[in-house]
Design an enzyme around this catalytic site. Sequence first.
Site, short mmCIF file in Angstrom:
data_model
loop_
_atom_site.label_atom_id
_atom_site.label_comp_id
_atom_site.label_asym_id
_atom_site.label_seq_id
_atom_site.Cartn_x
_atom_site.Cartn_y
_atom_site.Cartn_z
N SER A 152 4.54 15.57 6.68
CA SER A 152 3.00 15.84 6.59
C SER A 152 2.52 17.09 7.05
CB SER A 152 2.25 14.77 7.40
OG SER A 152 0.81 14.98 7.49
N TYR A 168 0.52 9.27 14.49
CA TYR A 168 0.89 9.79 13.24
C TYR A 168 1.46 11.27 13.38
CZ TYR A 168 0.76 10.90 8.00
OH TYR A 168 1.06 11.19 6.82
P1 NAD Z 1 0.81 4.67 0.25
O1 NAD Z 1 0.36 3.83 1.00
O2 NAD Z 1 0.21 4.88 -1.18
O3 NAD Z 1 2.59 4.53 0.07
C1 NAD Z 1 3.38 4.23 1.36
C2 NAD Z 1 4.16 2.89 0.83
O4 NAD Z 1 5.12 2.65 1.95
C3 NAD Z 1 3.62 1.78 0.42
O5 NAD Z 1 4.06 1.26 -0.71
C4 NAD Z 1 4.00 0.68 1.56
O6 NAD Z 1 4.11 -0.53 1.21
C5 NAD Z 1 5.21 1.35 1.90
N1 NAD Z 1 5.51 0.99 3.53
C6 NAD Z 1 4.67 0.90 4.51
N2 NAD Z 1 5.46 0.50 5.50
C7 NAD Z 1 6.81 0.23 5.15
C8 NAD Z 1 7.77 -0.24 5.99
N3 NAD Z 1 7.57 -0.55 7.10
N4 NAD Z 1 8.88 -0.42 5.11
C9 NAD Z 1 9.10 -0.07 3.97
N5 NAD Z 1 7.94 0.39 3.08
C10 NAD Z 1 6.70 0.47 3.76
O7 NAD Z 1 0.90 5.90 0.98
P2 NAD Z 1 1.53 7.75 0.29
O8 NAD Z 1 0.17 8.39 0.79
O9 NAD Z 1 2.06 7.44 -0.76
O10 NAD Z 1 2.53 7.82 1.67
C11 NAD Z 1 3.92 7.98 1.37
C12 NAD Z 1 4.31 9.22 2.32
O11 NAD Z 1 3.51 10.44 2.27
C13 NAD Z 1 4.03 8.73 3.71
O12 NAD Z 1 5.08 8.91 4.76
C14 NAD Z 1 2.80 9.43 4.27
O13 NAD Z 1 2.76 9.38 5.77
C15 NAD Z 1 3.16 10.79 3.60
N6 NAD Z 1 1.90 11.64 3.60
C16 NAD Z 1 0.79 11.17 2.90
C17 NAD Z 1 -0.51 11.96 2.67
C18 NAD Z 1 -1.48 11.48 2.18
O14 NAD Z 1 -2.64 12.01 2.26
N7 NAD Z 1 -1.79 10.48 1.23
C19 NAD Z 1 -0.39 13.12 3.20
C20 NAD Z 1 0.70 13.67 4.02
C21 NAD Z 1 1.95 12.67 4.05
#
Ligand code: NAD
Length: 241
Positions: A152, A168
């Site tokens: 991130s 986080y």
């Molecule tokens: P999201 O919530 O749409 O997807 C996350 C997925 O991870 C979900 O399907 C959830 O069920 C799964 N998950 C959660 N806990 C889990 C576990 N213990 N075991 C297996 N699966 C699990 O969110 P996203 O935005 O697509 O996030 C994906 C990645 O991107 C994350 O690591 C997040 O920190 C990172 N990220 C997101 C953003 C943002 O703004 N959306 C920014 C920077 C980084």
Amino acid sequence: ASLLRGAAFITGAASGIGQKTALAFARNGITRLAITDINSQALEATKSLLSEEYPSTEVLALPLNVRDAAEVKAGIAETVSRFGRLDVAVNNAGIAGKGESTHEIDEEEFGGIVDVDLYGVWRCQREEIRVMLEQEDLGVRRGRGAIINVASIFGVVSPSLFMAQTAYSTAKHGVMGLTKSDANNYGRRGIRINAICPGWIETPIVTPFSREAGSPLSQYVEMTPLQRLGQPEEIADLRYL
Ligand code: NAD
């Protein structure tokens, strides 16, 4: 492109960035794809979506919690036993905090976030490296395999201008350390390890945060050159660059 002849494994593939990554892999021609997530219902829906749009991609859907080392090990073993190799692994599963500062968060909540966002990546990466070290090195582009960690922007800079996200940000900085350390250690043995650091992306993870004027999220958008949140396909598919 030669990696597309291989087999891929993605965590957190049932939603957001992980799901768009699965679709981008299939669209770009990958034929063996293991999608994993803790949410088995959403995972099945993602499998159906992939099968409808990309029937020539063989999809293995594995419910898997990255907090459980045995489930991670079994999921990666099943991927290798089905596809014969593990060429690309995307360690993407993650959760966000509610925005608490250090003096407000309790140990259980801090530990829970770090357990998914840092230890979860470590559990996967450890198993992926173990498998890749045993594989034949296929040369310059493919090597023994490639690992991509979804970290991130808050693994690089402080989020505190917008909101605290203490656990986080701690976890994501840890993912950057793990990525750099192992990239150096295993690069010379044919395994490439990289991290992606998205800014705020419009996925279900940002749904709980207010977008009203003056909210941390709207202040972030105001500071962003494009004046909008990113879209998950912009992270998943480099054609958008
Ligand atoms: P999201 O919530 O749409 O997807 C996350 C997925 O991870 C979900 O399907 C959830 O069920 C799964 N998950 C959660 N806990 C889990 C576990 N213990 N075991 C297996 N699966 C699990 O969110 P996203 O935005 O697509 O996030 C994906 C990645 O991107 C994350 O690591 C997040 O920190 C990172 N990220 C997101 C953003 C943002 O703004 N959306 C920014 C920077 C980084």
